[in-house]
Design a protein around this motif. Structure first.
Motif, PDB file in Angstrom:
ATOM      1  N   PRO A   1      19.246 -11.653   3.941  1.00  0.00           N
ATOM      2  CA  PRO A   1      18.835 -10.588   4.860  1.00  0.00           C
ATOM      3  C   PRO A   1      19.875  -9.496   5.079  1.00  0.00           C
ATOM      4  O   PRO A   1      19.648  -8.604   5.900  1.00  0.00           O
ATOM      5  CB  PRO A   1      18.607 -11.362   6.169  1.00  0.00           C
ATOM      6  N   ASN A   2      21.021  -9.562   4.415  1.00  0.00           N
ATOM      7  CA  ASN A   2      22.050  -8.564   4.657  1.00  0.00           C
ATOM      8  C   ASN A   2      21.756  -7.228   3.992  1.00  0.00           C
ATOM      9  O   ASN A   2      22.276  -6.198   4.407  1.00  0.00           O
ATOM     10  CB  ASN A   2      23.405  -9.083   4.162  1.00  0.00           C
ATOM     11  N   MET A   3      20.955  -7.254   2.946  1.00  0.00           N
ATOM     12  CA  MET A   3      20.561  -6.019   2.276  1.00  0.00           C
ATOM     13  C   MET A   3      19.220  -6.251   1.601  1.00  0.00           C
ATOM     14  O   MET A   3      19.045  -7.209   0.850  1.00  0.00           O
ATOM     15  CB  MET A   3      21.607  -5.611   1.227  1.00  0.00           C
ATOM     16  N   TYR A   4      18.264  -5.378   1.891  1.00  0.00           N
ATOM     17  CA  TYR A   4      16.925  -5.513   1.335  1.00  0.00           C
ATOM     18  C   TYR A   4      16.748  -4.586   0.138  1.00  0.00           C
ATOM     19  O   TYR A   4      17.621  -3.770  -0.172  1.00  0.00           O
ATOM     20  CB  TYR A   4      15.879  -5.205   2.414  1.00  0.00           C
ATOM     21  N   HIS A   5      15.623  -4.749  -0.546  1.00  0.00           N
ATOM     22  CA  HIS A   5      15.329  -3.870  -1.674  1.00  0.00           C
ATOM     23  C   HIS A   5      14.683  -2.596  -1.143  1.00  0.00           C
ATOM     24  O   HIS A   5      13.634  -2.642  -0.496  1.00  0.00           O
ATOM     25  CB  HIS A   5      14.394  -4.539  -2.676  1.00  0.00           C
ATOM     26  N   THR A   6      15.299  -1.466  -1.406  1.00  0.00           N
ATOM     27  CA  THR A   6      14.824  -0.197  -0.862  1.00  0.00           C
ATOM     28  C   THR A   6      14.066   0.598  -1.923  1.00  0.00           C
ATOM     29  O   THR A   6      14.376   0.531  -3.117  1.00  0.00           O
ATOM     30  CB  THR A   6      16.005   0.654  -0.350  1.00  0.00           C
ATOM     31  N   VAL A   7      13.085   1.363  -1.453  1.00  0.00           N
ATOM     32  CA  VAL A   7      12.253   2.185  -2.324  1.00  0.00           C
ATOM     33  C   VAL A   7      12.134   3.573  -1.700  1.00  0.00           C
ATOM     34  O   VAL A   7      11.791   3.700  -0.524  1.00  0.00           O
ATOM     35  CB  VAL A   7      10.846   1.574  -2.520  1.00  0.00           C
ATOM     36  N   VAL A   8      12.435   4.597  -2.494  1.00  0.00           N
ATOM     37  CA  VAL A   8      12.308   5.979  -2.036  1.00  0.00           C
ATOM     38  C   VAL A   8      10.997   6.549  -2.547  1.00  0.00           C
ATOM     39  O   VAL A   8      10.610   6.324  -3.700  1.00  0.00           O
ATOM     40  CB  VAL A   8      13.506   6.826  -2.514  1.00  0.00           C
ATOM     41  N   VAL A   9      10.314   7.288  -1.690  1.00  0.00           N
ATOM     42  CA  VAL A   9       9.002   7.846  -2.015  1.00  0.00           C
ATOM     43  C   VAL A   9       9.170   9.298  -2.432  1.00  0.00           C
ATOM     44  O   VAL A   9       9.663  10.129  -1.657  1.00  0.00           O
ATOM     45  CB  VAL A   9       8.048   7.736  -0.811  1.00  0.00           C
ATOM     46  N   LEU A  10       8.781   9.614  -3.658  1.00  0.00           N
ATOM     47  CA  LEU A  10       8.832  10.976  -4.190  1.00  0.00           C
ATOM     48  C   LEU A  10       7.582  11.713  -3.771  1.00  0.00           C
ATOM     49  O   LEU A  10       6.469  11.302  -4.095  1.00  0.00           O
ATOM     50  CB  LEU A  10       8.951  10.930  -5.719  1.00  0.00           C
ATOM     51  N   LYS A  11       7.781  12.781  -3.020  1.00  0.00           N
ATOM     52  CA  LYS A  11       6.628  13.524  -2.512  1.00  0.00           C
ATOM     53  C   LYS A  11       5.827  14.151  -3.642  1.00  0.00           C
ATOM     54  O   LYS A  11       6.363  14.527  -4.658  1.00  0.00           O
ATOM     55  CB  LYS A  11       7.106  14.621  -1.547  1.00  0.00           C
TER      56      LYS A  11
ATOM     57  N   PRO B   1       0.827  -1.213   0.000  1.00  0.00           N
ATOM     58  CA  PRO B   1       0.000   0.000   0.000  1.00  0.00           C
ATOM     59  C   PRO B   1       0.856   1.256   0.000  1.00  0.00           C
ATOM     60  O   PRO B   1       2.019   1.241   0.391  1.00  0.00           O
ATOM     61  CB  PRO B   1      -0.822  -0.129   1.289  1.00  0.00           C
ATOM     62  N   ALA B   2       0.273   2.364  -0.463  1.00  0.00           N
ATOM     63  CA  ALA B   2       0.986   3.638  -0.557  1.00  0.00           C
ATOM     64  C   ALA B   2       1.651   3.982   0.774  1.00  0.00           C
ATOM     65  O   ALA B   2       1.042   3.862   1.837  1.00  0.00           O
ATOM     66  CB  ALA B   2       0.023   4.739  -0.973  1.00  0.00           C
ATOM     67  N   GLN B   3       2.905   4.408   0.703  1.00  0.00           N
ATOM     68  CA  GLN B   3       3.691   4.723   1.890  1.00  0.00           C
ATOM     69  C   GLN B   3       4.022   6.215   1.918  1.00  0.00           C
ATOM     70  O   GLN B   3       4.226   6.840   0.874  1.00  0.00           O
ATOM     71  CB  GLN B   3       4.989   3.918   1.892  1.00  0.00           C
ATOM     72  N   SER B   4       4.111   6.759   3.106  1.00  0.00           N
ATOM     73  CA  SER B   4       4.457   8.170   3.254  1.00  0.00           C
ATOM     74  C   SER B   4       5.957   8.383   3.375  1.00  0.00           C
ATOM     75  O   SER B   4       6.440   9.507   3.233  1.00  0.00           O
ATOM     76  CB  SER B   4       3.760   8.757   4.489  1.00  0.00           C
ATOM     77  N   ASP B   5       6.693   7.320   3.629  1.00  0.00           N
ATOM     78  CA  ASP B   5       8.137   7.449   3.799  1.00  0.00           C
ATOM     79  C   ASP B   5       8.844   6.307   3.074  1.00  0.00           C
ATOM     80  O   ASP B   5       8.218   5.313   2.678  1.00  0.00           O
ATOM     81  CB  ASP B   5       8.511   7.444   5.283  1.00  0.00           C
ATOM     82  N   ASP B   6      10.141   6.446   2.917  1.00  0.00           N
ATOM     83  CA  ASP B   6      10.944   5.445   2.229  1.00  0.00           C
ATOM     84  C   ASP B   6      10.862   4.105   2.967  1.00  0.00           C
ATOM     85  O   ASP B   6      10.788   4.061   4.195  1.00  0.00           O
ATOM     86  CB  ASP B   6      12.396   5.903   2.143  1.00  0.00           C
ATOM     87  N   PHE B   7      10.920   3.020   2.209  1.00  0.00           N
ATOM     88  CA  PHE B   7      10.748   1.706   2.828  1.00  0.00           C
ATOM     89  C   PHE B   7      11.626   0.673   2.131  1.00  0.00           C
ATOM     90  O   PHE B   7      12.242   0.938   1.091  1.00  0.00           O
ATOM     91  CB  PHE B   7       9.279   1.277   2.794  1.00  0.00           C
ATOM     92  N   GLU B   8      11.676  -0.507   2.737  1.00  0.00           N
ATOM     93  CA  GLU B   8      12.405  -1.624   2.167  1.00  0.00           C
ATOM     94  C   GLU B   8      11.560  -2.877   2.298  1.00  0.00           C
ATOM     95  O   GLU B   8      10.692  -2.968   3.166  1.00  0.00           O
ATOM     96  CB  GLU B   8      13.764  -1.805   2.860  1.00  0.00           C
ATOM     97  N   TYR B   9      11.835  -3.841   1.413  1.00  0.00           N
ATOM     98  CA  TYR B   9      11.066  -5.083   1.468  1.00  0.00           C
ATOM     99  C   TYR B   9      11.919  -6.241   0.990  1.00  0.00           C
ATOM    100  O   TYR B   9      12.974  -6.069   0.365  1.00  0.00           O
ATOM    101  CB  TYR B   9       9.791  -4.971   0.635  1.00  0.00           C
ATOM    102  N   TYR B  10      11.452  -7.449   1.268  1.00  0.00           N
ATOM    103  CA  TYR B  10      12.030  -8.651   0.702  1.00  0.00           C
ATOM    104  C   TYR B  10      10.931  -9.691   0.568  1.00  0.00           C
ATOM    105  O   TYR B  10       9.876  -9.611   1.217  1.00  0.00           O
ATOM    106  CB  TYR B  10      13.207  -9.172   1.532  1.00  0.00           C
ATOM    107  N   ILE B  11      11.159 -10.656  -0.300  1.00  0.00           N
ATOM    108  CA  ILE B  11      10.241 -11.768  -0.519  1.00  0.00           C
ATOM    109  C   ILE B  11      11.026 -13.048  -0.327  1.00  0.00           C
ATOM    110  O   ILE B  11      12.164 -13.158  -0.799  1.00  0.00           O
ATOM    111  CB  ILE B  11       9.628 -11.737  -1.939  1.00  0.00           C
ATOM    112  N   GLU B  12      10.446 -14.002   0.382  1.00  0.00           N
ATOM    113  CA  GLU B  12      11.129 -15.277   0.560  1.00  0.00           C
ATOM    114  C   GLU B  12      10.194 -16.440   0.249  1.00  0.00           C
ATOM    115  O   GLU B  12       8.985 -16.367   0.475  1.00  0.00           O
ATOM    116  CB  GLU B  12      11.677 -15.415   1.989  1.00  0.00           C
ATOM    117  N   SER B  13      10.782 -17.453  -0.317  1.00  0.00           N
ATOM    118  CA  SER B  13      10.074 -18.703  -0.581  1.00  0.00           C
ATOM    119  C   SER B  13      11.044 -19.817  -0.250  1.00  0.00           C
ATOM    120  O   SER B  13      12.009 -20.064  -0.976  1.00  0.00           O
ATOM    121  CB  SER B  13       9.639 -18.785  -2.050  1.00  0.00           C
ATOM    122  N   GLY B  14      10.813 -20.481   0.873  1.00  0.00           N
ATOM    123  CA  GLY B  14      11.792 -21.448   1.359  1.00  0.00           C
ATOM    124  C   GLY B  14      13.073 -20.727   1.721  1.00  0.00           C
ATOM    125  O   GLY B  14      13.069 -19.740   2.452  1.00  0.00           O
TER     126      GLY B  14
END
Length: 929
Positions: free
Chosen positions: A919-929, A897-910
């Motif tokens: 887990p040492n580095m996640y995928h980061t996303v910056v939110v453009l105001k 869902p829409a975020q107000s601030d920058d965030f990171e995520y990961y997906i795992e399957s097994g």
């Protein structure tokens, strides 16, 4: 020497010297000079729930500040500085909006050069930016360090932020970021760089037509590419698209492309949607014309569930194309609403992606080849022509342009509308010159728009300058030169280099030398712009990186920047490869990769005989009745049917070996008559389709020596350090392993077809089984290398053209008859996936809008565990969980869902994750105001 300073001195200063002309000989750079990059490395915490707490100034970490008057673009620059420092140092810095410089503490000031805070430090900066220029400099003030990241305007400040990320060791290409695996200490001291562009217009020229290429870009791909262009200091994307190619044209039956709607003003709704459209086609596994009677760009149709080696699993539907085309191709005769929906989806997509690009300073261009209705090969559709009373009248032509321009004006932003001269000079200067004023009149009569009229051509259309002398002119360069531009008086010259060539859309290519030579030619012409033509997005990564190096000149503050180039092309090529290899794969292997690939690139102009990269793929142009055409030649004449020789010229170009083989087949006398051919194998054809693995009469024991460099790359793999570097290296390695398999497959195909022609079916079956095993390996490598929808299109190209058309369509009927029964199942590729398990987000965006729900398209292969996504605001300790929804086969969807601030995520399957660095580095996303 600390890590950051070591990287800065070795990479930035070295490449600055080379590209400015100070180093004119190939450099033997000792990899030991890069060892400082690994000093003080910080190993990451292995837990997926590690605590990341924002540090206060009591820990002596700097604060990132930006002005209260900052634009959204400037704020994005500040957020990107924070993001990349976090990824490289694991530190979360405070980000503050301020009215003036805080009195205490180290600072990172991100603001435009005219900001009062920057101006208050002018005497310490000792420099003013010029147009589009930027500065990265550390100054000492009141006993503390202030790192100033500033640009001439908001966009230039954003460029400065991304250039700062490069000084941290980060690399960029069109598909994503290359973040080194090992962490470094945070240190903001010692920076002193200013930069100015060599060209004002800098960017890419995606070419729309093939199954492999931008035809497959979804809206999300466009969004990724817009953000990545800005990261590389580029500011332009201009699409080439085709109109409807009528009978007799060089590309008869191809197009029109749906990126540009062609119609009348009366067909347009107030919101820009259309209520009448002619058929239009982008690449699609079900793309055919005239309700199945005509193939486009030579490709047959095929359901994706017929694809081999697990490839069927990465497509959710049997009919696959971009999200504008959808899964179902409308019926040509009576589904006007279906075609309207395609154009309307494109309008919506371009509104989203072009608007996003504009916020990042990226200019856009689309256009048409001339002429609309005049001459032998007009480009409007039959359906539109049928509605016109007088198609060739000036008033009609003007009204069509008014329709085209009005629809764009109401639908999506645009900066330039290109009027192209046609590809094979089939339109006369007279017709083009008569049409351009009508287009300009149409533009003026609709009250203008936010885009300009510009010109482009396969050869520079200098004859149009007298009509519109202030317009921009684009054209293609070749063989190190940019012909025609010297005739132009305008300063708005935009030469285009070839980053890839169309025949090789499924194989790696080496065009860095090409890119360097044409940059120098463009600079000598005092060109305003310099662009690169592409089909792929990740495949030409090294060429795109070279464009970045050619576009920008760097120096230190207090002195003018030297915008010249080194005189020695080889030196620049080696330096470009070393820069790219260091950022993508790490300093541990960068020099070795350079020493393997640069010589291949430098030899590429002698690609067939001079040790360049092998080219086992090419255009396919074959049919069941071609042999008949030859047989029908006058047997009493020494001159055979010229159609055969013309075919050889078209297929082989300047390749003498290819032409000799083709000519020999023209002169052979063992052809069957047409009835026998159709009885044995039915009718089939491949009309000028690129990406075919060509039959090769040579033995593999001889040919494999050409691929010795692949063995070298395989041996080097064990020296790559870090899982992120290894993932990127494996993309390179697997592309080269696939190239080698193409070479082997071509030799077996040559033996197979020889056996078939000799009616030796048992031998042919043996070769066919070998081909099936090689094909499985090829497709598996391609599946493991998926990054975005470009690769999915490439897989479609390989499957449809090379197995369905050049095997099943061409030979199955004859082989079944020769065997006296069915073809054994093991003579076809297996449907089972036998590769490495993976989870991939296709594509993975890194910048989104504040109000945007981020929908992810996820591919999960080789693992049976249900995939799960976790995300959190950067710096938080708690994760939010979202289940993935299975769309079909191995394709999943999930929406953050829409975020107000920058965030990171990961997906795992097994035990498989996206990104592979988790887990040492996640995928980061910056939110453009």
């Amino acid at each position: 020497m600390n890590i950051k300073k070591g990287y800065y001195i070795i990479t930035s200063l070295l490449f600055l010297l080379v590209l400015s002309g100070y180093i004119n000989q190939q450099q033997d750079i000792n990899s030991e000079k890069f060892e400082k990059l690994t000093e003080n490395s910080i190993e990451m915490n292995d837990t997926k729930t590690k605590t990341l707490v924002e540090k206060e100034n009591t820990t002596k970490l700097p604060t990132i500040i930006y002005s209260e008057t900052s634009t959204n673009t400037e704020i994005l620059a500040a957020k990107e500085v924070r993001r990349y420092l976090y990824l490289r140092t694991n530190e979360i810095l405070t980000l503050k909006q301020v009215k003036s410089l805080p009195e205490t503490g180290d600072l990172i000031l991100v603001a435009t050069d005219n900001d009062p805070m920057v101006d208050s430090l002018r005497s310490l900066i000792n420099h003013n930016t010029n147009r589009e220029g930027f500065i990265i400099k550390t100054v000492e003030s009141d006993g503390r360090n202030i790192l100033i990241i500033t640009g001439y305007d908001a966009t230039s400040t954003l460029y400065a932020a991304y250039r700062f990320a490069e000084h941290l060791g980060i690399g960029f290409d069109l598909t994503g970021d290359a973040i080194p695996d090992k962490k470094i200490d945070l240190d903001i001291t010692g920076f002193d760089e200013m930069a100015e562009p060599r060209f004002r217009i800098r960017g890419i020229h995606p070419f729309h037509n093939m199954m492999s290429g931008p035809d497959n870009w979804h809206t999300s791909d466009y969004m990724v590419i817009m953000s990545q262009l800005a990261k590389m200091g580029m500011n332009f994307i201009g699409l080439h698209t085709y109109g409807d190619a009528p009978e007799g044209a060089h590309n008869e039956g191809d197009g029109p492309d749906p990126q540009v709607w062609i119609g009348l003003e009366e067909d347009i709704n107030p919101d820009g949607t259309v209520k009448w459209s002619s058929p239009a086609y982008n690449a699609h596994t079900h793309r055919v014309k005239n309700n199945g009677e005509m193939r486009i760009w030579g490709y047959d149709t095929w359901d994706t569930d017929q694809f081999s080696s697990g490839a069927s699993e990465v497509f959710a539907t049997n009919g696959w194309g971009n999200d504008m085309m959808g899964s179902v191709i409308p019926n040509q005769d009576d589904d006007i609403d279906g075609w309207n929906q395609i154009y309307n989806r494109y309008g919506k997509s371009f509104n989203k992606s072009f608007s996003f690009g504009r916020e990042l300073g990226v200019k856009t261009a689309i256009g048409l080849e001339m002429t609309l209705t005049k001459g032998e090969h007009p480009i409007i559709s039959y359906e539109l022509r049928a509605r016109l009373d007088n198609p060739t009248s000036d008033e009609t032509i003007k009204n069509i342009y008014k329709g085209v321009f009005t629809r764009i004006k109401r639908t999506h932003p645009l900066d330039y509308f290109w009027l192209w001269t046609d590809e094979n000079d089939e339109v006369t200067e007279e017709d083009a010159i008569s049409e351009v004023p009508l287009a300009i009149q149409a533009y003026n009569e609709i009250g203008g728009a936010d885009f300009e009229i510009a010109f482009a051509g396969w050869t520079t259309p200098s004859f149009l300058e007298s009509i519109s002398p202030d317009s921009a002119f684009s054209g293609y360069c070749s063989d190190g030169y940019c012909d025609g531009f010297e005739e132009l008086k305008t300063s708005k010259k935009w030469p285009i280099t070839w980053g890839e060539e169309d025949w090789g859309v499924i194989q790696p290519q080496t065009e860095v030398l090409h890119t360097v030579q044409h940059a120098k030619a463009a600079r000598d012409l005092d060109s305003e712009g310099y662009l690169i033509q592409i089909w792929g997005s990740r495949a030409p990564s090294k060429e795109i990186n070279t464009m970045r190096l050619m576009h920008w000149a760097y120096g230190t503050t207090g002195s003018p920047v030297d915008k010249g180039f080194a005189s020695n092309d080889d030196s620049i090529v080696y330096s470009a490869y070393l820069d790219w290899s260091t950022k993508q794969f790490g300093h541990e292997v960068a020099q070795q990769i350079t020493d393997i690939l640069a010589p291949l690139d430098l030899a590429y102009y002698g690609r067939y005989d001079n040790g360049g990269l092998p080219t086992p793929t090419f255009w396919a142009s074959e049919s069941s009745d071609w042999a008949v055409e030859v047989e029908e030649a006058d047997e009493d004449s020494e001159n055979l049917d010229e159609s055969c020789y013309e075919h050889c010229e078209e297929q082989c170009g300047d390749d003498d070996d290819c032409y000799d083989d083709c000519e020999e087949s023209c002169e052979s006398s063992d052809f069957e008559d047409e009835e026998e051919i159709e009885e044995e194998n039915g009718e089939w054809d491949v009309d000028e389709a690129p990406g075919a693995i060509m039959a090769n009469d040579a033995s593999w024991s001889t040919e494999k020596n050409k691929y010795a460099f692949v063995d070298q790359l395989e041996d080097l793999r064990s020296e790559v350090v870090g899982v992120g570097n290894l993932e990127r290296y494996d993309y390179l390695l697997k592309s080269m392993q696939a190239l080698r398999l193409y070479g082997e497959y071509g030799t077996v195909r040559g033996a197979f077809e020889a056996a078939m022609k000799n009616n030796d079916y048992s031998t042919a079956l043996k070769h066919r089984k070998n081909m099936a095993r090689l094909f499985e390996k090829i497709v598996t490598l391609k599946l493991e290398s998926i990054t975005n929808n470009n690769e999915l299109g490439e897989i479609s190209n390989i499957e449809i053209l090379n197995w369905k058309q050049l095997m099943i369509n061409k030979w199955d009927s004859k082989l079944r008859k020769g065997l006296g029964g069915s073809i054994p199942s093991d003579a076809n590729p297996s449907k089972t996936y036998m590769g490495e398990a993976f989870v991939k987000v296709v594509p993975a965006r890194t910048v989104i809008k504040a109000d945007e729900n981020l929908k992810l398209n996820v591919l999960v292969m080789g693992t049976s565990s249900t995939p799960k996504l976790k995300y959190r605001t950067i710096g938080d300790t708690d994760w939010s969980n979202i289940p993935l929804v299975n769309v079909a086969r191995s394709v999943y969807e999930v929406t953050i869902p829409a975020q107000s601030d920058d965030f990171e995520y990961y997906i795992e399957s097994g035990n498989v994750t996206f990104p592979v660095t988790a887990p040492n580095m996640y995928h980061t996303v910056v939110v453009l105001k």
